[in-house]
Write a protein that holds these residues in place. Structure first.
Motif, PDB file in Angstrom:
ATOM      1  N   ALA A  64       0.837  -1.204   0.000  1.00 27.21           N
ATOM      2  CA  ALA A  64       0.000   0.000   0.000  1.00 27.21           C
ATOM      3  C   ALA A  64       0.871   1.253   0.000  1.00 27.21           C
ATOM      4  CB  ALA A  64      -0.931  -0.005   1.211  1.00 27.21           C
ATOM      5  N   ALA A  65       1.962   1.232   0.772  1.00 29.62           N
ATOM      6  CA  ALA A  65       2.866   2.379   0.805  1.00 29.62           C
ATOM      7  C   ALA A  65       3.508   2.617  -0.559  1.00 29.62           C
ATOM      8  CB  ALA A  65       3.946   2.158   1.868  1.00 29.62           C
ATOM      9  N   LEU A  66       3.878   1.545  -1.225  1.00 31.21           N
ATOM     10  CA  LEU A  66       4.426   1.683  -2.572  1.00 31.21           C
ATOM     11  C   LEU A  66       3.402   2.324  -3.506  1.00 31.21           C
ATOM     12  CD1 LEU A  66       6.302  -1.726  -2.966  1.00 31.21           C
ATOM     13  CD2 LEU A  66       7.344   0.537  -3.120  1.00 31.21           C
ATOM     14  N   GLY A  67       2.125   1.918  -3.352  1.00 27.05           N
ATOM     15  CA  GLY A  67       1.072   2.512  -4.165  1.00 27.05           C
ATOM     16  C   GLY A  67       0.915   4.002  -3.900  1.00 27.05           C
ATOM     17  N   VAL A  68       0.966   4.385  -2.619  1.00 27.35           N
ATOM     18  CA  VAL A  68       0.843   5.808  -2.273  1.00 27.35           C
ATOM     19  C   VAL A  68       1.965   6.614  -2.901  1.00 27.35           C
ATOM     20  CG1 VAL A  68       1.039   7.449  -0.351  1.00 27.35           C
ATOM     21  CG2 VAL A  68      -0.443   5.446  -0.139  1.00 27.35           C
ATOM     22  N   LEU A  69       3.177   6.105  -2.823  1.00 25.45           N
ATOM     23  CA  LEU A  69       4.310   6.843  -3.381  1.00 25.45           C
ATOM     24  C   LEU A  69       4.263   6.866  -4.906  1.00 25.45           C
ATOM     25  CD1 LEU A  69       7.158   5.667  -0.983  1.00 25.45           C
ATOM     26  CD2 LEU A  69       5.816   7.762  -0.904  1.00 25.45           C
ATOM     27  N   ALA A  70       3.726   5.806  -5.503  1.00 25.90           N
ATOM     28  CA  ALA A  70       3.564   5.813  -6.964  1.00 25.90           C
ATOM     29  C   ALA A  70       2.565   6.890  -7.388  1.00 25.90           C
ATOM     30  CB  ALA A  70       3.106   4.436  -7.443  1.00 25.90           C
ATOM     31  N   VAL A  71       1.462   7.006  -6.627  1.00 31.41           N
ATOM     32  CA  VAL A  71       0.476   8.053  -6.920  1.00 31.41           C
ATOM     33  C   VAL A  71       1.105   9.426  -6.730  1.00 31.41           C
ATOM     34  CG1 VAL A  71      -1.695   9.085  -6.139  1.00 31.41           C
ATOM     35  CG2 VAL A  71      -1.523   6.602  -6.393  1.00 31.41           C
ATOM     36  N   LEU A  72       1.913   9.571  -5.681  1.00 31.98           N
ATOM     37  CA  LEU A  72       2.591  10.847  -5.436  1.00 31.98           C
ATOM     38  C   LEU A  72       3.485  11.226  -6.610  1.00 31.98           C
ATOM     39  CD1 LEU A  72       3.494  13.152  -3.463  1.00 31.98           C
ATOM     40  CD2 LEU A  72       5.313  11.585  -2.739  1.00 31.98           C
ATOM     41  N   CYS A  73       4.267  10.264  -7.088  1.00 36.12           N
ATOM     42  CA  CYS A  73       5.166  10.543  -8.212  1.00 36.12           C
ATOM     43  C   CYS A  73       4.375  10.897  -9.468  1.00 36.12           C
ATOM     44  CB  CYS A  73       6.059   9.333  -8.470  1.00 36.12           C
ATOM     45  SG  CYS A  73       7.274   9.012  -7.163  1.00 36.12           S
ATOM     46  N   ALA A  74       3.260  10.176  -9.692  1.00 40.42           N
ATOM     47  CA  ALA A  74       2.435  10.476 -10.857  1.00 40.42           C
ATOM     48  C   ALA A  74       1.839  11.876 -10.754  1.00 40.42           C
ATOM     49  CB  ALA A  74       1.329   9.428 -10.998  1.00 40.42           C
ATOM     50  N   ALA A  75       1.388  12.254  -9.542  1.00 42.42           N
ATOM     51  CA  ALA A  75       0.811  13.594  -9.350  1.00 42.42           C
ATOM     52  C   ALA A  75       1.860  14.670  -9.558  1.00 42.42           C
ATOM     53  CB  ALA A  75       0.213  13.696  -7.951  1.00 42.42           C
ATOM     54  N   GLU A  76       3.073  14.428  -9.074  1.00 41.67           N
ATOM     55  CA  GLU A  76       4.146  15.398  -9.273  1.00 41.67           C
ATOM     56  C   GLU A  76       4.495  15.544 -10.747  1.00 41.67           C
ATOM     57  OE1 GLU A  76       6.618  17.214  -6.586  1.00 41.67           O
ATOM     58  OE2 GLU A  76       4.464  17.461  -6.764  1.00 41.67           O
ATOM     59  N   ALA A  77       4.540  14.402 -11.452  1.00 37.66           N
ATOM     60  CA  ALA A  77       4.846  14.459 -12.877  1.00 37.66           C
ATOM     61  C   ALA A  77       3.762  15.216 -13.640  1.00 37.66           C
ATOM     62  CB  ALA A  77       4.997  13.041 -13.432  1.00 37.66           C
ATOM     63  N   ALA A  78       2.498  14.947 -13.300  1.00 39.62           N
ATOM     64  CA  ALA A  78       1.393  15.637 -13.967  1.00 39.62           C
ATOM     65  C   ALA A  78       1.438  17.137 -13.671  1.00 39.62           C
ATOM     66  CB  ALA A  78       0.063  15.039 -13.526  1.00 39.62           C
ATOM     67  N   ARG A  79       1.739  17.500 -12.416  1.00 41.61           N
ATOM     68  CA  ARG A  79       1.814  18.918 -12.046  1.00 41.61           C
ATOM     69  C   ARG A  79       2.945  19.613 -12.793  1.00 41.61           C
ATOM     70  NH1 ARG A  79       4.211  22.393  -8.577  1.00 41.61           N
ATOM     71  NH2 ARG A  79       5.705  20.830  -7.905  1.00 41.61           N
ATOM     72  N   SER A  80       4.064  18.886 -12.937  1.00 37.39           N
ATOM     73  CA  SER A  80       5.197  19.466 -13.654  1.00 37.39           C
ATOM     74  C   SER A  80       4.857  19.691 -15.121  1.00 37.39           C
ATOM     75  CB  SER A  80       6.407  18.541 -13.528  1.00 37.39           C
ATOM     76  OG  SER A  80       7.510  19.036 -14.239  1.00 37.39           O
ATOM     77  N   LEU A  81       4.142  18.719 -15.709  1.00 36.60           N
ATOM     78  CA  LEU A  81       3.752  18.868 -17.112  1.00 36.60           C
ATOM     79  C   LEU A  81       2.770  20.021 -17.288  1.00 36.60           C
ATOM     80  CD1 LEU A  81       3.361  15.119 -18.159  1.00 36.60           C
ATOM     81  CD2 LEU A  81       5.153  16.709 -18.863  1.00 36.60           C
ATOM     82  N   ARG A  82       1.817  20.142 -16.350  1.00 44.67           N
ATOM     83  CA  ARG A  82       0.868  21.249 -16.432  1.00 44.67           C
ATOM     84  C   ARG A  82       1.584  22.594 -16.306  1.00 44.67           C
ATOM     85  NH1 ARG A  82      -2.314  18.084 -12.919  1.00 44.67           N
ATOM     86  NH2 ARG A  82      -1.739  19.461 -11.187  1.00 44.67           N
ATOM     87  N   GLY A  83       2.555  22.653 -15.399  1.00 45.98           N
ATOM     88  CA  GLY A  83       3.299  23.890 -15.224  1.00 45.98           C
ATOM     89  C   GLY A  83       4.079  24.261 -16.476  1.00 45.98           C
ATOM     90  N   SER A  84       4.663  23.253 -17.142  1.00 50.01           N
ATOM     91  CA  SER A  84       5.411  23.528 -18.369  1.00 50.01           C
ATOM     92  C   SER A  84       4.489  24.019 -19.466  1.00 50.01           C
ATOM     93  CB  SER A  84       6.143  22.262 -18.822  1.00 50.01           C
ATOM     94  OG  SER A  84       7.072  21.845 -17.847  1.00 50.01           O
ATOM     95  N   ALA A  85       3.287  23.384 -19.545  1.00 48.09           N
ATOM     96  CA  ALA A  85       2.337  23.794 -20.584  1.00 48.09           C
ATOM     97  C   ALA A  85       1.856  25.222 -20.347  1.00 48.09           C
ATOM     98  CB  ALA A  85       1.159  22.823 -20.606  1.00 48.09           C
TER      99      ALA A  85
END
Length: 558
Positions: free
Chosen positions: A509-530
């Motif tokens: 479950a902890a691995l899943g939480v951190l995977a979601v965190l990384c995905a959210a950070e990546a999405a936020r970074s992409l939105r910021g670049s756009a």
């Protein structure tokens, strides 16, 4: 507001120069403070065993990391705090490994650097409900990743996992039966995070409580309530071990025996103590780790002596042979069952070895450790598989050797293979006057609670102890000053705990939480670049007019 967004410096509350936190302005005192606050959780383990302190022990560390001016400084706080924790939890290794203990602690302390960075990211600056709620999930998950990585045998194994500090707390042991020591660790970190978040929210309240300031405490309060609800639910819902008879086991602890010929002197003392067990209607006698210093195939006279003892006491004897094998190259540590007719053929070779104590990792590179401490001069050999043994009266036992009792997966596997009783043969005589013997014995309580199977921790020099299927102590332990035997009527149990059935699900479950965190950070970074690309000013249109030397426009045709 994005719960993971960075705060501007202007958003961070300013601290007065006269406040106690003014010390943090200096890097050197702050580093010392980070080491100190990181070491505090070590007090929750035996021998201090301040188990209740675990629920606030991380708060100073969290508050320090969140106050960092930069993410890099917070990561440094995490690293230095991890260094302090590892040294404090393993300080008893210093006489054996000397400076190498500090080197290992510094390397392992790096695992907490990302955790420190996340503390500042989620709790630093002005508190917000979104980031506080994220912290209550992300920080325990990140802590579990640290515990998972450092639990690898080559990095020292799972000694000092935060959840193990609750080995004598009934509700915590019930949680261990649901999600293992991992679930207990996660809930402890959640409690510490919630308390730290409450402290931050209250400190940031302006005079005259406002609804906005009060709202900042809601996620932290809700997290604390959720932990209490989970603990209560586990207490009520988790299936309790079903009684399945009893087993009468004796532990033989010869005590400290040093000097020339110590192996033969120890064997003689073990024989004398075992003879005193005759007539006690035993099912099994257990000797400690390295209790026999001779390969029984090469020394049939020793095998015959132990078999004679088995006939005399009316029970099989589980010994531990630490010797060079006749049938395989190298030195093995092996649990060997000896019955009235001699060795029964049941043998378990230790699979997970103590780094530097029983082998030197990458010996070509790190072999110098043998010259500065008591690292192994020759590597022990590894066994290939776990073994469940049949003893008298149709009972089945699963042996482990010393260091292996720290690994939750090993006792879980033996339980799934049908072991009714778990056994750990151990020796911590090198660290006799330290915290190590009591710390080691306490791990058996957690393993028993996780699996719903009783566990015997038998040592050469103490602490020897027995724990029932629910993790509660059975009878009185044998301390480090004892050279004696103890007999225990051990309650057996049947049924499968959720942890045995589901395994290390809190880690997944902890691995899943951190995977979601990384995905959210990546999405936020992409939105910021756009957004950045959209905000770029349009290039000026091509100017067809040339300017004269005086700056006036020269129009075509003029």
């Amino acid at each position: 507001m994005d719960p993971l967004s960075d705060d501007r410096d202007r958003q961070r509350p300013r601290l007065s120069a006269g406040s106690a936190t003014g010390l943090l302005a200096s890097a050197r005192p702050r580093g010392v403070l980070a080491v100190f606050v990181g070491a505090l959780p070590a007090l929750t383990f035996p021998a201090p065993s301040l188990w209740w302190f675990a629920y606030v022990a991380l708060v100073p560390w969290i508050l320090l990391a969140r106050s960092a001016d930069t993410g890099r400084r917070a990561a440094l706080d995490g690293w230095l705090g991890g260094l302090g924790f590892m040294v404090a939890a393993h300080h008893w290794l210093l006489p054996s490994l000397h400076v190498f203990t500090l080197v290992i602690a510094a390397l392992l302390g790096l695992l907490w650097a990302p955790w420190g960075w996340l503390v500042r990211r989620l709790l630093g600056g002005v508190a917000s409900p979104g980031r506080t709620a994220a912290a209550l999930v992300v920080l325990p998950s990140a802590w579990l990743m640290v515990e998972l990585v450092r639990s690898w045998e080559g990095l020292g194994g799972p000694w000092g996992l935060l959840g193990s500090s609750q080995w004598q707390v009934g509700p915590a042991l019930r949680l261990a039966s649901v999600g293992g020591v991992w679930l207990v660790s996660a809930l402890i970190v959640t409690l510490n995070t919630g308390i730290a978040a409450l402290a931050v929210a209250h400190a940031a309240r302006p005079p005259g409580t406002s609804r906005t300031a009060a709202a900042r405490t809601i996620p932290a309060t809700a997290g604390l309530v959720a932990v209490a609800a989970v603990t209560t639910s586990a207490w009520a819902w988790a299936p309790r071990p079903e009684p399945a008879g009893r087993m009468r086991v004796a532990v033989v602890q010869p005590g400290v025996i040093d000097g020339v010929g110590s192996a033969d002197k120890r064997l003689a003392r073990e024989e004398a103590l075992t003879r005193d067990l005759a007539g006690r209607d035993l099912d099994l006698v257990v000797w400690g780790e390295s209790s026999v210093g001779h390969d029984l195939a090469q020394r049939p006279d020793v095998a015959r002596r132990i078999a004679a003892l088995s006939r005399e006491v009316g029970a099989d004897i589980l010994v531990n042979v630490d010797a060079r094998r006749s049938d395989k190259p190298g030195i093995f540590k092996s649990s060997v069952l000896v019955g009235p007719q001699g060795p029964t053929g049941d043998r378990y070779d230790k699979m997970r070895l103590v780094p530097f104590g029983e082998y030197v990792p990458a010996r070509d590179l790190l072999g110098w450790a043998t010259s500065v401490g008591k690292a192994a001069g020759e590597d022990r050999m590894r066994g290939e598989r776990p073994v469940v043994m049949d003893v008298g009266n149709g009972l089945r036992v699963g042996p482990l050797v010393c260091f292996e009792s720290a690994f939750p997966d090993m006792s879980r596997h033996l339980t799934r293979e049908g072991a009714q009783l778990l056994l750990a043969q151990s020796s911590t005589s090198t660290f006799q006057s330290s915290w190590a013997p009591e710390q080691h014995a306490s791990l058996a309580a957690v393993r028993a609670a996780e699996t719903g199977r009783p566990m015997v921790h038998a040592t050469l020099t103490g602490v020897s102890a027995v724990y029932g299927p629910d993790g509660e102590r059975v009878g009185a332990p044998l301390g480090t000053s004892a050279s004696a035997t103890a007999t225990y009527d051990i309650p057996l149990a049947e049924g499968v705990t959720p942890y045995v059935r589901l395994g290390d699900w809190p880690v997944h479950a902890a691995l899943g939480v951190l995977a979601v965190l990384c995905a959210a950070e990546a999405a936020r970074s992409l939105r910021g670049s756009a957004k950045g690309r959209l905000r770029q000013p349009a290039p000026e249109p091509h100017e067809p007019h040339a300017r004269t030397a005086h700056g006036s426009r020269a129009h075509p045709g003029h």
